[in-house]
Design an enzyme around this catalytic site. Structure first.
Site, PDB file in Angstrom:
ATOM      1  N   ASN A  17       0.855  -1.185   0.000  1.00  0.00           N
ATOM      2  CA  ASN A  17       0.000   0.000   0.000  1.00  0.00           C
ATOM      3  C   ASN A  17       0.893   1.239   0.000  1.00  0.00           C
ATOM      4  O   ASN A  17       1.478   1.577   1.028  1.00  0.00           O
ATOM      5  CB  ASN A  17      -0.894  -0.038   1.256  1.00  0.00           C
ATOM      6  CG  ASN A  17      -1.736   1.213   1.391  1.00  0.00           C
ATOM      7  OD1 ASN A  17      -1.842   2.011   0.462  1.00  0.00           O
ATOM      8  ND2 ASN A  17      -2.338   1.385   2.551  1.00  0.00           N
ATOM      9  N   GLU A  36      -5.457  -5.318  10.372  1.00  0.00           N
ATOM     10  CA  GLU A  36      -4.455  -4.275  10.578  1.00  0.00           C
ATOM     11  C   GLU A  36      -4.762  -3.521  11.869  1.00  0.00           C
ATOM     12  O   GLU A  36      -5.558  -2.571  11.864  1.00  0.00           O
ATOM     13  CB  GLU A  36      -4.483  -3.288   9.415  1.00  0.00           C
ATOM     14  CG  GLU A  36      -4.180  -3.908   8.071  1.00  0.00           C
ATOM     15  CD  GLU A  36      -3.612  -2.866   7.118  1.00  0.00           C
ATOM     16  OE1 GLU A  36      -2.448  -3.031   6.743  1.00  0.00           O
ATOM     17  OE2 GLU A  36      -4.313  -1.903   6.775  1.00  0.00           O
ATOM     18  N   GLU A  65      -6.936   4.397   7.882  1.00  0.00           N
ATOM     19  CA  GLU A  65      -6.752   5.850   7.693  1.00  0.00           C
ATOM     20  C   GLU A  65      -8.027   6.473   7.148  1.00  0.00           C
ATOM     21  O   GLU A  65      -8.379   7.602   7.489  1.00  0.00           O
ATOM     22  CB  GLU A  65      -5.545   6.097   6.771  1.00  0.00           C
ATOM     23  CG  GLU A  65      -4.238   5.857   7.519  1.00  0.00           C
ATOM     24  CD  GLU A  65      -3.074   5.389   6.667  1.00  0.00           C
ATOM     25  OE1 GLU A  65      -3.142   5.485   5.433  1.00  0.00           O
ATOM     26  OE2 GLU A  65      -2.090   4.911   7.258  1.00  0.00           O
ATOM     27  N   GLY A  67       2.092   2.119  10.720  1.00  0.00           N
ATOM     28  CA  GLY A  67       2.983   3.265  10.579  1.00  0.00           C
ATOM     29  C   GLY A  67       3.661   3.678  11.875  1.00  0.00           C
ATOM     30  O   GLY A  67       4.247   4.747  11.970  1.00  0.00           O
ATOM     31  N   HIS A  93      -9.532   0.898   4.727  1.00  0.00           N
ATOM     32  CA  HIS A  93      -8.259   1.131   5.420  1.00  0.00           C
ATOM     33  C   HIS A  93      -8.509   2.026   6.635  1.00  0.00           C
ATOM     34  O   HIS A  93      -9.322   2.946   6.579  1.00  0.00           O
ATOM     35  CB  HIS A  93      -7.239   1.776   4.471  1.00  0.00           C
ATOM     36  CG  HIS A  93      -5.865   1.777   5.047  1.00  0.00           C
ATOM     37  ND1 HIS A  93      -5.447   2.701   5.966  1.00  0.00           N
ATOM     38  CD2 HIS A  93      -4.817   0.931   4.875  1.00  0.00           C
ATOM     39  CE1 HIS A  93      -4.208   2.431   6.327  1.00  0.00           C
ATOM     40  NE2 HIS A  93      -3.805   1.351   5.674  1.00  0.00           N
ATOM     41  N   LYS A 123       0.035   4.217  -0.326  1.00  0.00           N
ATOM     42  CA  LYS A 123      -0.663   5.373   0.280  1.00  0.00           C
ATOM     43  C   LYS A 123      -0.522   6.610  -0.615  1.00  0.00           C
ATOM     44  O   LYS A 123      -0.488   6.489  -1.829  1.00  0.00           O
ATOM     45  CB  LYS A 123      -0.167   5.629   1.702  1.00  0.00           C
ATOM     46  CG  LYS A 123      -0.160   4.362   2.563  1.00  0.00           C
ATOM     47  CD  LYS A 123      -0.037   4.672   4.015  1.00  0.00           C
ATOM     48  CE  LYS A 123       0.190   3.385   4.788  1.00  0.00           C
ATOM     49  NZ  LYS A 123       0.000   3.525   6.211  1.00  0.00           N
TER      50      LYS A 123
HETATM   51  C1  PEP Z   1      -0.912   0.025   5.948  1.00  0.00           C
HETATM   52  O1  PEP Z   1      -1.047   1.220   5.808  1.00  0.00           O
HETATM   53  O2  PEP Z   1      -1.734  -0.754   5.426  1.00  0.00           O
HETATM   54  C2  PEP Z   1       0.214  -0.443   6.738  1.00  0.00           C
HETATM   55  C3  PEP Z   1       0.212  -1.680   7.157  1.00  0.00           C
HETATM   56  O3  PEP Z   1       1.206   0.467   6.985  1.00  0.00           O
HETATM   57  P1  PEP Z   1       2.651   0.178   7.654  1.00  0.00           P
HETATM   58  O4  PEP Z   1       3.179  -1.088   7.060  1.00  0.00           O
HETATM   59  O5  PEP Z   1       3.476   1.384   7.300  1.00  0.00           O
HETATM   60  O6  PEP Z   1       2.419   0.048   9.124  1.00  0.00           O
END
Ligand code: PEP
Length: 249
Positions: A10, A166, A98, A172, A96, A12
């Protein structure tokens, strides 16, 4: 039925034309297990989708990071599932954290998006996960099962769904879930699917982990029996994404 390992990247809201070329070149040159062993899907921002689709190796696929909840039309700033299908983009990431937190996408809205995207022929990476406060309150399974139930209420065919667990506190932050924590939630989700959807779906749906996965921690996570792959944010922009893909074998 064996579940094929799945690694999603991803990207982003990151990248320039030059940076995207650089990442694609790294992926194109990488020596990774074959497509029989691992399914690799990268998800650039919308504007770079045609560029990535045109230049990325053919054994890797491309995903969008969002799609509109219904047929396109007067929805300024949105991108419809039909447009993605028209561009031959096979996958979309929906729900997601976010978007759930910053754009207030509810369980119901996310599940409507999942159902609509599937109805148009897209494959969906559906994201679920609890916040730190929810985990500390012992609410992890309640939260993720409610998020999954919202989806289960709207779809009947799970063939084209990958469920991405997640935990929000791991995204992040550099704070990865331990392999035991990831395994516990994945196994509980599979039990929940067996009781609330079907044993076939519980057995076949891929549940991938996301949250600070990197080249150093991926192998231990990948060794867990119910971890069927990863959704990777930050590390998917770096050459170590190749090491994460290699953790499939
Ligand atoms: C994500 O945004 O789906 C994610 C898992 O980010 P990160 O690997 O940076 O934690």
């Amino acid at each position: 039925m064996a579940r094929k390992f799945f690694v999603g990247g991803n990207w982003k809201c990151n990248g320039t034309v030059a940076e995207v070329n650089k990442i694609v070149n790294v992926l194109n040159d990488a020596d990774v297990p074959s497509a029989d062993v691992v399914e690799v899907v990268v998800s650039p921002p919308f504007v770079f989708l045609p560029q990535v689709k045109a230049t990325l190796r053919s054994d890797f696929a491309v995903s969008a990071q969002n799609s509109w909840v219904k047929k396109g039309g007067a929805y300024t700033g949105e991108v419809s599932a039909e447009m993605l299908v028209n561009l031959e983009i096979p996958w979309v990431i929906l729900g997601h954290s976010e978007r759930r937190s910053l754009l207030k996408e509810s369980n119901e809205f996310v599940s409507d998006k999942v159902a609509y995207a599937l109805s148009q022929g897209l494959k969906v990476i559906a994201c679920i996960g609890e916040s730190l406060a929810q985990r500390e309150a012992g609410e992890t399974m309640t939260v993720v099962s409610e998020q999954t139930r919202a989806i289960a209420d709207k779809i009947t065919d799970w063939t084209n769904v990958v469920l991405a667990y997640e935990p929000v506190w791991a995204i992040g932050t550099g704070k990865v879930a331990t392999p035991a924590q990831a395994q516990e939630v994945h196994a509980s989700l599979r039990t929940w699917l067996a009781s609330n959807v079907s044993s076939g779906v519980a057995e076949s749906v891929r549940i991938i982990y996301g949250g600070s996965v990197n080249g150093a921690n991926c192998r231990e996570l990948a060794a867990q029996p119910d971890v069927d792959g990863f959704l990777v944010g930050g590390a998917s922009l770096k050459p170590e994404f190749v090491d994460i893909i290699r953790s499939a074998s």
